[in-house]
Design an enzyme around this catalytic site. Structure first.
Site, mmCIF file in Angstrom:
data_model
loop_
_atom_site.group_PDB
_atom_site.id
_atom_site.type_symbol
_atom_site.label_atom_id
_atom_site.label_comp_id
_atom_site.label_asym_id
_atom_site.label_seq_id
_atom_site.Cartn_x
_atom_site.Cartn_y
_atom_site.Cartn_z
ATOM 1 N N ASP A 76 0.856 -1.169 0.000
ATOM 2 C CA ASP A 76 0.000 0.000 0.000
ATOM 3 C C ASP A 76 0.902 1.232 0.000
ATOM 4 O O ASP A 76 1.904 1.274 0.721
ATOM 5 C CB ASP A 76 -0.875 -0.004 1.262
ATOM 6 C CG ASP A 76 -2.292 0.449 0.994
ATOM 7 O OD1 ASP A 76 -2.448 1.555 0.468
ATOM 8 O OD2 ASP A 76 -3.234 -0.303 1.325
ATOM 9 N N ASP A 121 -3.203 4.559 -2.325
ATOM 10 C CA ASP A 121 -4.312 5.084 -1.540
ATOM 11 C C ASP A 121 -4.801 6.436 -2.083
ATOM 12 O O ASP A 121 -3.986 7.348 -2.299
ATOM 13 C CB ASP A 121 -3.824 5.259 -0.089
ATOM 14 C CG ASP A 121 -4.953 5.480 0.882
ATOM 15 O OD1 ASP A 121 -5.780 4.570 1.047
ATOM 16 O OD2 ASP A 121 -5.007 6.579 1.490
ATOM 17 N N GLU A 130 -6.340 3.588 -5.996
ATOM 18 C CA GLU A 130 -7.657 3.748 -5.380
ATOM 19 C C GLU A 130 -8.166 5.121 -5.796
ATOM 20 O O GLU A 130 -7.541 6.134 -5.480
ATOM 21 C CB GLU A 130 -7.582 3.649 -3.851
ATOM 22 C CG GLU A 130 -8.963 3.541 -3.234
ATOM 23 C CD GLU A 130 -9.036 4.087 -1.824
ATOM 24 O OE1 GLU A 130 -9.956 3.718 -1.095
ATOM 25 O OE2 GLU A 130 -8.171 4.906 -1.447
ATOM 26 N N HIS A 170 -11.046 -3.569 3.093
ATOM 27 C CA HIS A 170 -11.040 -3.184 4.506
ATOM 28 C C HIS A 170 -11.916 -1.959 4.792
ATOM 29 O O HIS A 170 -12.047 -1.550 5.941
ATOM 30 C CB HIS A 170 -9.603 -2.912 4.947
ATOM 31 C CG HIS A 170 -9.019 -1.736 4.221
ATOM 32 N ND1 HIS A 170 -8.774 -1.754 2.864
ATOM 33 C CD2 HIS A 170 -8.664 -0.501 4.646
ATOM 34 C CE1 HIS A 170 -8.281 -0.583 2.489
ATOM 35 N NE2 HIS A 170 -8.209 0.194 3.550
ATOM 36 N N ASP A 171 -12.492 -1.356 3.743
ATOM 37 C CA ASP A 171 -13.358 -0.181 3.919
ATOM 38 C C ASP A 171 -14.834 -0.491 3.671
ATOM 39 O O ASP A 171 -15.677 0.394 3.810
ATOM 40 C CB ASP A 171 -12.966 0.927 2.927
ATOM 41 C CG ASP A 171 -11.597 1.521 3.191
ATOM 42 O OD1 ASP A 171 -11.122 1.459 4.344
ATOM 43 O OD2 ASP A 171 -11.000 2.051 2.229
HETATM 44 O O1 ISL Z 1 -15.531 7.507 -0.654
HETATM 45 C C1 ISL Z 1 -14.784 8.048 0.107
HETATM 46 C C2 ISL Z 1 -14.505 9.504 0.080
HETATM 47 O O2 ISL Z 1 -15.190 10.194 -0.910
HETATM 48 C C3 ISL Z 1 -14.082 7.286 1.104
HETATM 49 O O3 ISL Z 1 -14.649 6.058 1.231
HETATM 50 C C4 ISL Z 1 -12.607 7.175 0.757
HETATM 51 O O4 ISL Z 1 -12.460 6.946 -0.583
HETATM 52 C C5 ISL Z 1 -11.941 6.095 1.426
HETATM 53 O O5 ISL Z 1 -12.165 6.184 2.797
HETATM 54 C C6 ISL Z 1 -10.464 6.190 1.150
HETATM 55 O O6 ISL Z 1 -9.877 5.068 1.651
HETATM 56 C C7 ISL Z 1 -8.496 4.987 1.784
HETATM 57 O O7 ISL Z 1 -7.923 6.118 2.383
HETATM 58 C C8 ISL Z 1 -8.269 6.374 3.737
HETATM 59 C C9 ISL Z 1 -8.187 5.129 4.616
HETATM 60 O O8 ISL Z 1 -8.822 5.386 5.840
HETATM 61 C C10 ISL Z 1 -8.831 3.938 3.960
HETATM 62 O O9 ISL Z 1 -8.692 2.793 4.770
HETATM 63 C C11 ISL Z 1 -8.174 3.771 2.629
HETATM 64 O O10 ISL Z 1 -8.581 2.613 1.949
HETATM 65 C C12 ISL Z 1 -7.296 7.422 4.235
HETATM 66 O O11 ISL Z 1 -5.981 6.997 4.021
#
Ligand code: ISL
Ligand code: CA
Length: 554
Positions: free
Chosen positions: A98, A199, A254, A328-329
């Site tokens: 990551d 990320d 992402e 994980h989200d």
């Molecule tokens: O859709 C979103 C914002 O518009 C959120 O879901 C966002 O895209 C997401 O939380 C981003 O995720 C990533 O970055 C975050 C972290 O907490 C997540 O675990 C990671 O996957 C900040 O680094």
């Protein structure tokens, strides 16, 4: 075009904190991962995406990095990392790390320097602005609730944080920041890692002048103009030229807010930017139209089909798709689109896997998904650790938009913690995850849903995933076939075909608990059944609850 290795790959995502604890402190770690690599190999995935293992104060479980070239104390040492990498490679498993560079931790030495004075050489590593009208520089809200700006007394200015205030955004417009990031990436690649999952990479280029955004229900403005900002492709091409192109890598960005058109640049098959992106459209298809992701779920199968099909058709021959339900989200897909009922849980898990794994793109399997793990039965908001669902709940609750009871229901359906409860290895104490007290509770259903049991049972969800993964290796039609959606308006059935030359597949999935009348197209009546989730598949004229069948014609 010559095949890239990641076009036939299946990636297994490990969230280290919740995968396997090796020393009884209740927190998963690198030695734990090393001890479980054979399991991933047995499943058949060839690549592991490792959520962050870097040094971090853990405000957001490692997505807040204080040293990009060191390992989180709780996870072990760099020697543990090297050992894991070596063993993974010896088993034929690639490791994708990551890369969290939209922001760092506020405890990173760059930020400690940056906040110390206005003329510090690190000042412009981050995004500092004067306040406006006695408040923040603009109206943006953080993804985790509250304002996206934090006032800093020392220099009487604000810094931007799209996520928590312990995650200040890096200033990518500063060429020195790009040098630092690219050098750090090169350092990891020289160690031999096989790629990066980047990320929120779509957010790195902020819009000129940082204009106010459209106000949302919590009173804050949206920072949506940061998504696919003015220089994002320029910066990724620079990264590609200077770093990525020197290696043979899987890179996945992402990309919150990415559109199909934008993805054609990010994930172009010409290799100028990244291998692929994670788009969010299908993951948002069941979100509340007003409150968004952290509210009650609104399922809409025709919409889900429209989105996935548009991406399948839109990128074909131009760019490459990623395929995912869980990470994980996200809440667990069985609880989200399938059924937790004992008689249907495994059927629905297999149906959902079929629907995704027969598409074009690189599938991602999130730890426990291959067992059909489910959401956790939270009984109080106090049990939640996840900074994102808690922050959003607090904002909504303060505005009177969500009662505590609704908040708890929301957590059960949507909190990221549903994905983060420990991996269920066996039916013993703490599911074999730890000998101590786990940092998040183990789901009580580990007595029935666990890897040990499923590995020994031929018709388990685990073995079904294993077969789907093996099929992708064997059949070009799964990797390259042209996708066509059938029955777009059907409220319960997801039906599509994949075609490559004379070969074609018909994929039929019932997303409902009720029987559905369905006549398969004449051309497939004598076709062989490639894989199905009932032991006696495909009765004529109907589909049973959660049934899925893949027909193959040659
Ligand atoms: O859709 C979103 C914002 O518009 C959120 O879901 C966002 O895209 C997401 O939380 C981003 O995720 C990533 O970055 C975050 C972290 O907490 C997540 O675990 C990671 O996957 C900040 O680094
Ligand atoms: Ca541990």
């Amino acid at each position: 075009m010559k095949e890239k290795w990641w076009q036939r790959s299946v990636v297994y995502q490990i969230y280290p904190r919740s995968f396997q604890d090796s020393n009884g402190d209740g927190i998963g770690d690198l030695k734990g991962i090393t001890s479980r690599l054979e399991y991933v190999r047995e499943l058949g995935a060839d690549t592991i995406w490792l959520s962050p293992v870097y040094k971090s104060p853990n405000d957001d479980n490692g997505y807040d990095i204080s040293d990009y070239q060191d390992i989180m104390t709780e996870f072990g040492t760099m020697a543990d990392f090297d050992e894991m990498l070596e063993k993974a490679h010896s088993l034929g498993l690639k490791i994708v790390m990551d890369l969290v560079v939209n922001h760092s931790s506020d405890e990173h030495k760059w930020f400690i320097e940056s906040r110390s004075s206005k003329d510090n050489p690190y000042r412009d590593y981050y995004i500092w602005r004067e306040g406006k009208n006695g408040g923040a520089p603009n109206n943006w809200g953080s993804c985790f609730g509250g304002s996206a700006w934090q006032y800093d007394e020392k220099t009487d200015m604000y810094y931007l944080h799209l996520f928590s205030k312990k995650q200040p955004d890096l200033n990518w417009d500063n060429p020195v920041v790009r040098d630092e990031v690219f050098n750090m990436m090169d350092w990891w690649l020289k160690k031999g890692i096989d790629g990066f999952r980047m990320d929120v990479i779509s957010l790195i280029s902020k819009p000129e002048g940082l204009p106010d955004g459209k106000p949302g229900p919590n009173g804050y403005g949206s920072y949506e103009l940061c998504a696919n900002g003015p220089h994002v492709h320029e910066y990724l091409r620079e990264m590609n030229r200077r770093v990525l192109s020197k290696y043979d890598l899987l890179t996945v960005g992402e990309a919150a807010g990415v559109t199909l058109e934008e993805a054609k640049s990010y994930a172009n098959l010409d290799g100028s930017e990244l291998s692929m992106v994670f788009q969010f459209e299908h993951a948002s298809a069941d979100c509340d139209p007003v409150l968004g992701r952290y509210a009650r779920q609104h399922k809409n199968l025709p919409l889900l089909k429209e989105i996935l099909s548009r991406w399948q058709n839109g990128l074909e021959g131009i760019a490459w798709n990623s395929l995912y339900w869980d990470n994980h989200d996200q809440p667990r897909v069985v609880s989200r689109y399938g059924s937790e009922k004992p008689e249907y849980r495994e059927l629905s898990a297999k149906m959902l896997a079929t629907c995704l794994h027969m598409m074009q793109g690189t599938p991602y399997v999130y730890q426990g998904e291959e067992l059909g793990m489910t959401n956790y039965p939270w009984t109080s908001i106090d049990e939640i650790n996840d900074i994102e669902s808690l922050g959003n709940y607090r904002d909504f609750h303060a505005k009177g938009l969500m009662t505590e009871a609704e908040g708890l229901e929301m957590m059960r359906q949507r909190s990221r913690d549903n994905a983060r409860t420990p991996m269920q290895w066996d039916d013993g104490p703490e599911a074999g995850f730890t000998t101590g007290t786990p940092w998040l509770p183990v789901n009580p259903n580990h007595t029935v849903i666990n890897a040990a049991e499923q590995r020994t049972r031929p018709d388990s969800v685990f073995h079904y995933y294993q077969r789907l993964i093996a099929l992708r290796r064997e059949l070009d039609v799964i990797v390259y076939g042209h996708y066509e959606l059938l029955e777009p308006e059907h409220p319960a059935l997801f039906v599509y075909t994949r075609t490559l030359g004379d070969e074609s597949l018909l994929v039929v999935c019932n997303f409902a608990e009720s029987e559905q009348a369905y006549e398969i197209p004449a051309a497939y009546r004598d076709a062989e059944i490639l894989i199905a989730n009932y032991a006696d598949p495909a009765p004529a004229g109907k589909l049973r609850p959660w049934e899925s069948v893949v027909y193959r014609r040659r």
